[in-house]
Design a protein around this motif. Sequence first.
Motif: not given
Length: 90
Positions: A9-10, A19-21, A75-76, A80-81
Amino acid sequence: MKISAKAVILTIGEQDFEFTPTVNDHNNYTNEMMADNKVAPAYTFLTRTVKSEQKEALKELLDTVPGLVMELFVEVSKAAKGGIKVTLKN
């Protein structure tokens, strides 16, 4: 070890975007990137991974704020990592 996609969440301005990468999303980004084309794959990555009801608002921002695409992508991707660090040892 299987790691599932977690929400990132940004906040952009005063609006939160989720976002859900996935690994596949990152792989697609890498496969689509060319030496002369880095922004379009990042744009596609962001619009593919954002919560569907937030897509239009995100596109409006990405289409009007210079440099936002790459800043958000970085940033995403980092978030995500999940804090996993990679270290080179000789």
